[in-house]
Design a protein around this motif. Sequence first.
Motif, PDB file in Angstrom:
ATOM      1  N   LEU A 161       0.828  -1.206   0.000  1.00  0.00           N
ATOM      2  CA  LEU A 161       0.000   0.000   0.000  1.00  0.00           C
ATOM      3  C   LEU A 161       0.860   1.253   0.000  1.00  0.00           C
ATOM      4  O   LEU A 161       0.555   2.237  -0.682  1.00  0.00           O
ATOM      5  CB  LEU A 161      -0.916  -0.019   1.227  1.00  0.00           C
ATOM      6  CG  LEU A 161      -1.943   1.109   1.335  1.00  0.00           C
ATOM      7  CD1 LEU A 161      -2.982   0.992   0.229  1.00  0.00           C
ATOM      8  CD2 LEU A 161      -2.615   1.082   2.709  1.00  0.00           C
ATOM      9  N   ALA A 162       1.951   1.238   0.762  1.00  0.00           N
ATOM     10  CA  ALA A 162       2.845   2.400   0.802  1.00  0.00           C
ATOM     11  C   ALA A 162       3.401   2.708  -0.579  1.00  0.00           C
ATOM     12  O   ALA A 162       3.474   3.881  -0.987  1.00  0.00           O
ATOM     13  CB  ALA A 162       3.976   2.146   1.794  1.00  0.00           C
ATOM     14  N   HIS A 163       3.785   1.661  -1.308  1.00  0.00           N
ATOM     15  CA  HIS A 163       4.281   1.865  -2.677  1.00  0.00           C
ATOM     16  C   HIS A 163       3.172   2.402  -3.579  1.00  0.00           C
ATOM     17  O   HIS A 163       3.385   3.328  -4.371  1.00  0.00           O
ATOM     18  CB  HIS A 163       4.814   0.553  -3.247  1.00  0.00           C
ATOM     19  CG  HIS A 163       6.051   0.051  -2.582  1.00  0.00           C
ATOM     20  ND1 HIS A 163       7.189   0.795  -2.440  1.00  0.00           N
ATOM     21  CD2 HIS A 163       6.323  -1.162  -2.014  1.00  0.00           C
ATOM     22  CE1 HIS A 163       8.126   0.092  -1.814  1.00  0.00           C
ATOM     23  NE2 HIS A 163       7.612  -1.098  -1.540  1.00  0.00           N
ATOM     24  N   GLU A 164       2.000   1.822  -3.463  1.00  0.00           N
ATOM     25  CA  GLU A 164       0.883   2.192  -4.344  1.00  0.00           C
ATOM     26  C   GLU A 164       0.417   3.624  -4.107  1.00  0.00           C
ATOM     27  O   GLU A 164      -0.001   4.320  -5.046  1.00  0.00           O
ATOM     28  CB  GLU A 164      -0.277   1.219  -4.132  1.00  0.00           C
ATOM     29  CG  GLU A 164       0.032  -0.201  -4.590  1.00  0.00           C
ATOM     30  CD  GLU A 164      -0.966  -1.237  -4.099  1.00  0.00           C
ATOM     31  OE1 GLU A 164      -0.771  -2.429  -4.406  1.00  0.00           O
ATOM     32  OE2 GLU A 164      -1.941  -0.862  -3.403  1.00  0.00           O
ATOM     33  N   LEU A 165       0.496   4.074  -2.851  1.00  0.00           N
ATOM     34  CA  LEU A 165      -0.004   5.405  -2.508  1.00  0.00           C
ATOM     35  C   LEU A 165       1.060   6.495  -2.597  1.00  0.00           C
ATOM     36  O   LEU A 165       0.733   7.676  -2.462  1.00  0.00           O
ATOM     37  CB  LEU A 165      -0.571   5.392  -1.083  1.00  0.00           C
ATOM     38  CG  LEU A 165      -1.884   4.644  -0.870  1.00  0.00           C
ATOM     39  CD1 LEU A 165      -2.216   4.584   0.616  1.00  0.00           C
ATOM     40  CD2 LEU A 165      -3.018   5.294  -1.645  1.00  0.00           C
ATOM     41  N   ALA A 166       2.303   6.122  -2.824  1.00  0.00           N
ATOM     42  CA  ALA A 166       3.391   7.106  -2.795  1.00  0.00           C
ATOM     43  C   ALA A 166       3.114   8.343  -3.660  1.00  0.00           C
ATOM     44  O   ALA A 166       3.344   9.479  -3.207  1.00  0.00           O
ATOM     45  CB  ALA A 166       4.702   6.444  -3.202  1.00  0.00           C
TER      46      ALA A 166
END
Length: 275
Positions: A161-166
Amino acid sequence: MPSTWLITGATSGFGRLVTERALAAGAHVIAVGRRRDRIAELVQLAPKGQITAVELDLTAPDAQTVITDTVRSVGRVDVLVNNAGYGLFGSIEQIDADEARAVFDTNVLANLAVLRATLPALRASRGRVLQTSSLIGQFAWPSSGLYAASKGAVELISEALAHELAPTGVKVTIIEPGTFATEFATNLRVVPPNDVYAPTVGKFLTDISELPPEAFGDPHAVADAIMTVAALEEPPLRLAVGADAVEHIRASLRSRLTELDRWESLSLAPAHQSA
């Protein structure tokens, strides 16, 4: 404009402490919890107009809809503390399908439902997501397999999720508490081991039960860490909280690296070519 926090598991443990701190800081808190009496208590203690109380079992079929509608009525969310969950301990073999399904329903699927309900608002505010895991979201002890697996799922979901929302500006942090003096121990489910697992699962559970009170950290430290991380411009992806969390996670990572190095030659060996 005061920030708006949505906190699940808001009526006890870390969730309750964070709720109190957020209210004291002037935030509006959407407090989600299952227990009506404790929700009512929060409402009585909160400054007028600062709390939206939601009595809700997050495993209910309509939980995502209820959270979505609540967020829409409040108008915004700046910080999500996705904290609801419980512990399940026992041998892998002896934990039946219903028990396994229940812990994943609460610790993983309900967590996802809350994310789906809040992420549009969090993107709009370029907000913060704090996912409560555990030190044993990084490794497992005898007896912790199903619980550790549920927290491990939260860890990897959160990392992705952190990667996707960056690109959106939303920051994700996984909170990994060690052993703290909360109501966790009174709410967890333990499946007693049979004779086969007495030397491993049984011994571990006995050792844990015999720890002195001073072995359990002050839960206020976790709440303080959550408040600090939520305010950081560039927060960490993972934050271990407590000396035991740091110690055990570091030991686990070193052990995995040692094993990776030891077996690297086998891992990279060319495939056998048959004549």
